[in-house]
Design a protein around this motif. Structure first.
Motif, PDB file in Angstrom:
ATOM      1  N   THR A  22      -5.627  29.917 -59.549  1.00 31.97           N
ATOM      2  CA  THR A  22      -6.745  29.321 -58.819  1.00 31.97           C
ATOM      3  C   THR A  22      -7.305  30.287 -57.775  1.00 31.97           C
ATOM      4  N   LEU A  23      -6.408  30.965 -57.050  1.00 33.70           N
ATOM      5  CA  LEU A  23      -6.859  31.940 -56.058  1.00 33.70           C
ATOM      6  C   LEU A  23      -7.583  33.113 -56.708  1.00 33.70           C
ATOM      7  N   SER A  24      -7.064  33.606 -57.824  1.00 35.18           N
ATOM      8  CA  SER A  24      -7.699  34.750 -58.493  1.00 35.18           C
ATOM      9  C   SER A  24      -9.094  34.391 -58.992  1.00 35.18           C
ATOM     10  N   LYS A  25      -9.269  33.168 -59.479  1.00 33.52           N
ATOM     11  CA  LYS A  25     -10.598  32.738 -59.916  1.00 33.52           C
ATOM     12  C   LYS A  25     -11.562  32.699 -58.735  1.00 33.52           C
ATOM     13  N   ALA A  26     -11.081  32.210 -57.578  1.00 31.65           N
ATOM     14  CA  ALA A  26     -11.928  32.172 -56.386  1.00 31.65           C
ATOM     15  C   ALA A  26     -12.311  33.582 -55.947  1.00 31.65           C
ATOM     16  N   ALA A  27     -11.345  34.513 -56.005  1.00 25.79           N
ATOM     17  CA  ALA A  27     -11.632  35.885 -55.598  1.00 25.79           C
ATOM     18  C   ALA A  27     -12.583  36.571 -56.570  1.00 25.79           C
ATOM     19  N   MET A  28     -12.431  36.300 -57.867  1.00 26.12           N
ATOM     20  CA  MET A  28     -13.337  36.893 -58.856  1.00 26.12           C
ATOM     21  C   MET A  28     -14.751  36.356 -58.700  1.00 26.12           C
ATOM     22  N   THR A  29     -14.854  35.088 -58.326  1.00 30.88           N
ATOM     23  CA  THR A  29     -16.176  34.517 -58.090  1.00 30.88           C
ATOM     24  C   THR A  29     -16.879  35.228 -56.942  1.00 30.88           C
ATOM     25  N   ASN A  30     -16.088  35.709 -55.971  1.00 28.12           N
ATOM     26  CA  ASN A  30     -16.659  36.443 -54.834  1.00 28.12           C
ATOM     27  C   ASN A  30     -16.849  37.930 -55.121  1.00 28.12           C
ATOM     28  N   GLY A  31     -16.584  38.351 -56.354  1.00 28.02           N
ATOM     29  CA  GLY A  31     -16.882  39.723 -56.736  1.00 28.02           C
ATOM     30  C   GLY A  31     -15.697  40.662 -56.833  1.00 28.02           C
ATOM     31  N   MET A  32     -14.460  40.164 -56.789  1.00 31.79           N
ATOM     32  CA  MET A  32     -13.305  41.041 -56.883  1.00 31.79           C
ATOM     33  C   MET A  32     -13.166  41.602 -58.290  1.00 31.79           C
ATOM     34  N   ILE A 222      -4.800  54.184 -63.740  1.00 30.77           N
ATOM     35  CA  ILE A 222      -5.517  55.033 -64.708  1.00 30.77           C
ATOM     36  C   ILE A 222      -6.638  54.242 -65.367  1.00 30.77           C
ATOM     37  N   VAL A 223      -6.319  53.017 -65.789  1.00 26.68           N
ATOM     38  CA  VAL A 223      -7.347  52.179 -66.439  1.00 26.68           C
ATOM     39  C   VAL A 223      -8.476  51.863 -65.472  1.00 26.68           C
ATOM     40  N   ALA A 224      -8.140  51.511 -64.225  1.00 26.20           N
ATOM     41  CA  ALA A 224      -9.168  51.151 -63.243  1.00 26.20           C
ATOM     42  C   ALA A 224     -10.073  52.337 -62.914  1.00 26.20           C
ATOM     43  N   LEU A 225      -9.503  53.527 -62.802  1.00 28.84           N
ATOM     44  CA  LEU A 225     -10.314  54.708 -62.502  1.00 28.84           C
ATOM     45  C   LEU A 225     -11.275  55.036 -63.640  1.00 28.84           C
ATOM     46  N   ILE A 226     -10.884  54.703 -64.864  1.00 27.14           N
ATOM     47  CA  ILE A 226     -11.750  54.971 -66.018  1.00 27.14           C
ATOM     48  C   ILE A 226     -12.826  53.901 -66.171  1.00 27.14           C
ATOM     49  N   VAL A 227     -12.422  52.642 -66.020  1.00 29.14           N
ATOM     50  CA  VAL A 227     -13.329  51.521 -66.311  1.00 29.14           C
ATOM     51  C   VAL A 227     -14.198  51.154 -65.116  1.00 29.14           C
ATOM     52  N   GLU A 228     -13.605  51.102 -63.926  1.00 27.84           N
ATOM     53  CA  GLU A 228     -14.331  50.657 -62.739  1.00 27.84           C
ATOM     54  C   GLU A 228     -15.097  51.836 -62.128  1.00 27.84           C
ATOM     55  N   ARG A 229     -16.406  51.817 -62.273  1.00 32.15           N
ATOM     56  CA  ARG A 229     -17.252  52.921 -61.795  1.00 32.15           C
ATOM     57  C   ARG A 229     -17.831  52.680 -60.403  1.00 32.15           C
ATOM     58  N   ASP A 230     -17.692  51.464 -59.886  1.00 29.62           N
ATOM     59  CA  ASP A 230     -18.260  51.141 -58.584  1.00 29.62           C
ATOM     60  C   ASP A 230     -17.249  51.464 -57.487  1.00 29.62           C
ATOM     61  N   PRO A 231     -17.516  52.443 -56.616  1.00 27.24           N
ATOM     62  CA  PRO A 231     -16.562  52.772 -55.546  1.00 27.24           C
ATOM     63  C   PRO A 231     -16.332  51.623 -54.565  1.00 27.24           C
TER      64      PRO A 231
END
Length: 349
Positions: A22-32, A222-231
């Motif tokens: 439930t917390l992770s869904k709330a955080a993802m809704t806020n852009g995490m 490693i995965v996050a550095l490749i996939v996530e391009r937004d600093p």
């Protein structure tokens, strides 16, 4: 008493996981970011696991860590990293309730994998095997009744405008999320099997959890550095995002991982997986309490069926343990009866 305490701990873990979803869904809704979340939660967990491991093994020397054991632990880290990413992405596409529903597939997956790897035996002529099979089916059935059958409402609640979007998703996203969550459930079952395989040869849960967390942190970074391009995604916000990361690091990655490894060694992977459907009941409760969802008759019926299924599996496992203990006692008694005869014969000679 000890078995009752273990059951209470496992039930508490499932309750905490429902809260984490439930917390992770709330955080993802806020852009995490899902990928950054996995990196931060496992990195922070190392700050708890490392000193705990050092303190625990200060007077209890751990077994020698071989290269083969490290390779096995790497497999655990790879599975854990993959399933965490798939699970949180799936929750983002669907909802915490869907995540709990897909977790109900874990007992079935684990039971099948345990049969394939010969960690469990199935003899439908024996009552314990019948109880475990029926209980697994009941748990899965109850979970899906909660999700797909609502029925008349019992308790009305006024939805909160900001949190009601948790349970609302496009049909296409819902299907994608369900597929990702089902895949993560299969990987969790496979993780239980591999953990049990490791712990039997290397009975040091804290060390296994520590190295597994290290591997997850490295792989997810490693995965996050490749996939996530937004600093900006790497910037922590002092809101629900930070709360979710700390909660996941302490309870989900640190405490849950050690407890799962410990219970897998003592009771086996099937015992651990039987508690997963309880998350469905907890998710419904949290939805009504915190998300102001409406409680329907289907949720109550499903929760009751889940409880019956869990009881059937627990009875089957307890019956198996009792039969094993009775066989061991009978063997000891039979061997002790023969000892005086041998001693008397040696004395006569």
């Amino acid at each position: 008493m000890w078995a009752a305490g273990m059951i209470a701990v496992m039930v508490g873990i499932e309750c905490m996981e429902a809260g984490s979803n439930t917390l992770s869904k709330a955080a993802m809704t806020n852009g995490m970011s899902d990928y950054v979340f996995v990196v931060y939660s496992n990195s922070l967990a190392l700050l708890f696991i490392l000193p705990s491991t050092l303190i625990y093994h200060r007077k209890r020397p751990c077994p020698k860590l071989t290269f083969l054991i490290v390779c096995r632990i790497f497999i655990v880290g790879l599975l854990s990293c993959t399933l965490q990413i798939l699970m949180y992405i799936g929750i983002g596409y669907s909802s915490p309730t869907m995540a709990s529903a897909m977790n109900s597939l874990i007992p079935a997956f684990t039971f099948i994998l345990a049969l394939v790897t010969r960690m469990e035996k199935l003899d439908l002529k024996v009552q314990s095997s019948q109880a475990k099979s029926i209980g697994t089916i009941l748990s899965i059935t109850g979970a899906y009744i909660v999700v797909f059958y609502q029925g008349p409402p019992i308790l009305f609640s006024r939805p909160l405008p900001n949190l009601h979007s948790f349970s609302v998703s496009l049909q296409s996203n819902w299907i994608v999320g369900g597929f990702l969550l089902a895949t993560s459930s299969f990987l969790i079952s496979l993780l239980y099997i591999v953990q049990t395989w490791i712990i039997k040869d290397y009975p040091a849960e804290m060390v296994v959890t520590l190295f597994g967390c290290i591997f997850v942190t490295i792989l997810s970074a490693i995965v996050a550095l490749i996939v996530e391009r937004d600093p900006n995604a790497w910037t922590l916000k002092p809101d629900v995002e930070l709360i979710t990361i700390v909660y996941s690091a302490v309870f989900m990655v640190s405490i849950r991982s050690v407890i799962y490894a410990w219970v897998c060694r003592i009771k086996g992977p099937v015992f651990v997986s039987t508690f997963r459907p309880l998350g469905m009941a907890f998710a419904v409760f949290m939805g009504v309490t915190f998300l102001k969802d409406t409680l329907h008759i289907g949720s109550v019926i499903g929760a009751v069926i889940i409880a019956l299924g869990l009881y059937a599996v627990m009875w089957g496992k307890a019956n198996e343990v009792q039969i094993i203990e009775e066989n061991v006692i009978s063997r000891v008694d039979s061997s002790s009866d023969k000892v005086p005869l041998l001693q008397n014969k040696s004395m006569e000679v």
